[in-house]
Design an enzyme around this catalytic site. Structure first.
Site, PDB file in Angstrom:
ATOM      1  N   GLU A 134     -11.795 -69.904 -28.719  1.00  7.62           N
ATOM      2  CA  GLU A 134     -12.480 -70.992 -28.014  1.00  7.62           C
ATOM      3  C   GLU A 134     -11.579 -71.574 -26.931  1.00  7.62           C
ATOM      4  OE1 GLU A 134     -14.151 -75.513 -28.893  1.00  7.62           O
ATOM      5  OE2 GLU A 134     -13.709 -74.187 -30.585  1.00  7.62           O
ATOM      6  N   GLU A 177     -16.177 -82.512 -37.376  1.00  5.79           N
ATOM      7  CA  GLU A 177     -15.366 -82.679 -36.168  1.00  5.79           C
ATOM      8  C   GLU A 177     -15.927 -83.778 -35.280  1.00  5.79           C
ATOM      9  OE1 GLU A 177     -14.290 -80.178 -32.134  1.00  5.79           O
ATOM     10  OE2 GLU A 177     -14.351 -79.080 -34.037  1.00  5.79           O
ATOM     11  N   LYS A 183     -19.872 -69.512 -25.860  1.00  7.95           N
ATOM     12  CA  LYS A 183     -19.555 -70.846 -26.364  1.00  7.95           C
ATOM     13  C   LYS A 183     -20.546 -71.840 -25.807  1.00  7.95           C
ATOM     14  CE  LYS A 183     -16.198 -74.610 -26.229  1.00  7.95           C
ATOM     15  NZ  LYS A 183     -14.844 -75.094 -25.841  1.00  7.95           N
ATOM     16  N   GLU A 188      -7.932 -86.018 -22.719  1.00  6.21           N
ATOM     17  CA  GLU A 188      -7.962 -84.789 -21.910  1.00  6.21           C
ATOM     18  C   GLU A 188      -7.920 -85.069 -20.415  1.00  6.21           C
ATOM     19  OE1 GLU A 188     -10.488 -80.598 -21.581  1.00  6.21           O
ATOM     20  OE2 GLU A 188     -10.990 -82.086 -23.107  1.00  6.21           O
TER      21      GLU A 188
END
Length: 395
Positions: A237, A373, A141, A193
């Site tokens: 992911e 996104e 990733k 987050e």
């Protein structure tokens, strides 16, 4: 929160919204736990190596601080770059934000200058290059980002109010980045987050990975959220990120608890997969800042394996992230504190603003979807600034 913070006189918050007390040049961090408002700096951390950052910051707090004082500020994506950490001259603590209403952003004309790095076409090419690397090497990733620079004057106080009103379950911040008389620059944003919070021995991290833009159509919006929960690509992911966070916490913890499956988290513009990773701290001398730096950067903002992803970003992304994808928050004299990942943010000057957004690339990613996104994530700031129309020419 540390009892000493509770003993501070409460800020006389305005009845409508606590962020109405904010003025440019001050700093603020608002979360579901509390609102910290600060002015001035009686101590500022000088440049130091990444390995000394937490220790030097806590030494600064011990030397310059007193009961109820905190370290506050931001650490860049590259933790070896100079951080903006300080002990405020004045600090006030208010109650956690509730969902509120802020004046809508006036719809503004497109700024005179808009500069995207990389361009939409170049970003698609970067994603394809990342996918080729993932297929050919051990890279699993990598997070690739975009920046958007605007020639615009920003009403910081109004922008902060709008971000906080739409982000009561997240982490809204405004950090003063320079000392007078230099031209003012402010790091401002609304992150969904949580990198790390510490309350005594209780630790919490809430990594997000796997995202999709929301829809204005309620039925389509629900479909997108449900599909995200079943997406093999996004679940993979997300698993990479959660495993890395849990592994990073284990050396500091007596126990670590990881739920078996992620849950959905929504913001006004995005659906995210999220997992609350909890732990019991082994050594109470270990501060929230030290723990946050041990986690940073997670695969949610860099990639996996870490060093390979970091090199790829440096070679391909095309700009310096600065404070974007770093950490922002506070730590008190007991070591308790909160540190959010610096997302959905902008660095704002007197006549300019630079916005940032990124997306995680794994096997199965589609370049066009990743571009959309990042546009959805940029929309958080652009909508609060009344500049959503900028995106119409950025696809």
């Amino acid at each position: 929160m540390n009892k000493r913070l509770h003993h501070l006189p409460p800020q006389p918050w305005a009845a409508e919204h606590p962020t109405r007390q904010y003025r440019p040049g001050a700093s603020l961090f608002a979360s579901p736990r509390a609102v910290l408002a600060a002015r001035g700096a009686k101590a500022l951390l000088p440049p130091c190596t990444a390995g000394r950052l937490a220790g030097d910051a806590l030494a600064m707090l011990r030397d310059a601080g007193g009961p109820g004082d905190v370290i506050m500020g931001a650490v860049p994506f590259d933790a070896a770059a100079p951080a903006r950490l300080f002990v405020p001259e004045q600090i006030s603590v208010g109650p956690a934000l509730a969902t509120g209403h802020a004046p809508p952003a006036a719809h503004r004309r497109k700024p005179h200058a808009v500069h995207a790095r990389p361009s939409p076409d170049a970003y698609r090419a970067n994603v394809e290059r990342a996918l080729a690397c993932i297929r050919a090497t051990g890279l699993e990733k990598v997070v690739l980002s975009r920046s958007l620079s605007l020639n615009v004057q920003v009403d910081l106080a109004g922008l902060l109010q709008r971000l906080a009103a739409r982000n009561s379950r997240g982490y809204t911040f405004a950090i003063d980045l320079v000392d007078a008389p230099a031209p003012r620059r402010t790091l401002i944003g609304a992150s969904p987050e949580l990198l790390l919070s510490r309350r005594g021995r209780q630790l919490l991290s809430h990594p997000l990975a796997g995202s999709v833009p929301r829809s204005s159509d309620p039925r389509e919006d629900r479909r997108r959220g449900a599909a995200l929960l079943e997406s093999a690509k996004d679940l993979h992911e997300h698993e990479l990120v959660v495993a890395a966070v849990a592994d990073s916490l284990r050396p500091f913890a007596r126990q670590v608890w990881v739920p078996p499956r992620p849950s959905l988290l929504s913001t006004p513009t995005m659906w995210h997969l999220g997992t609350e990773v909890k732990a019991e701290l082994a050594d109470p001398a270990c501060s929230s800042l030290e723990l946050a730096l041990a986690l940073h950067p997670t695969p949610a903002v860099c990639g996996h394996p870490l060093q390979q992803a970091r090199r790829f970003i440096g070679d391909v992304e095309g700009f310096e992230r600065g404070y974007f994808a770093g950490l922002v928050g506070w730590c008190d004299t007991s070591g308790d504190g909160e540190w959010a990942v610096t997302l959905r943010c902008a660095e704002v000057g007197e006549h300019d603003a630079t916005l940032y957004a990124g997306a995680g690339i794994v096997d199965g990613s589609v370049a066009e979807d990743e571009l959309l996104e990042t546009s959805g994530k940029l929309r958080t700031m652009l909508a609060a600034m009344g500049l959503e129309s900028v995106l119409e020419t950025m696809q």
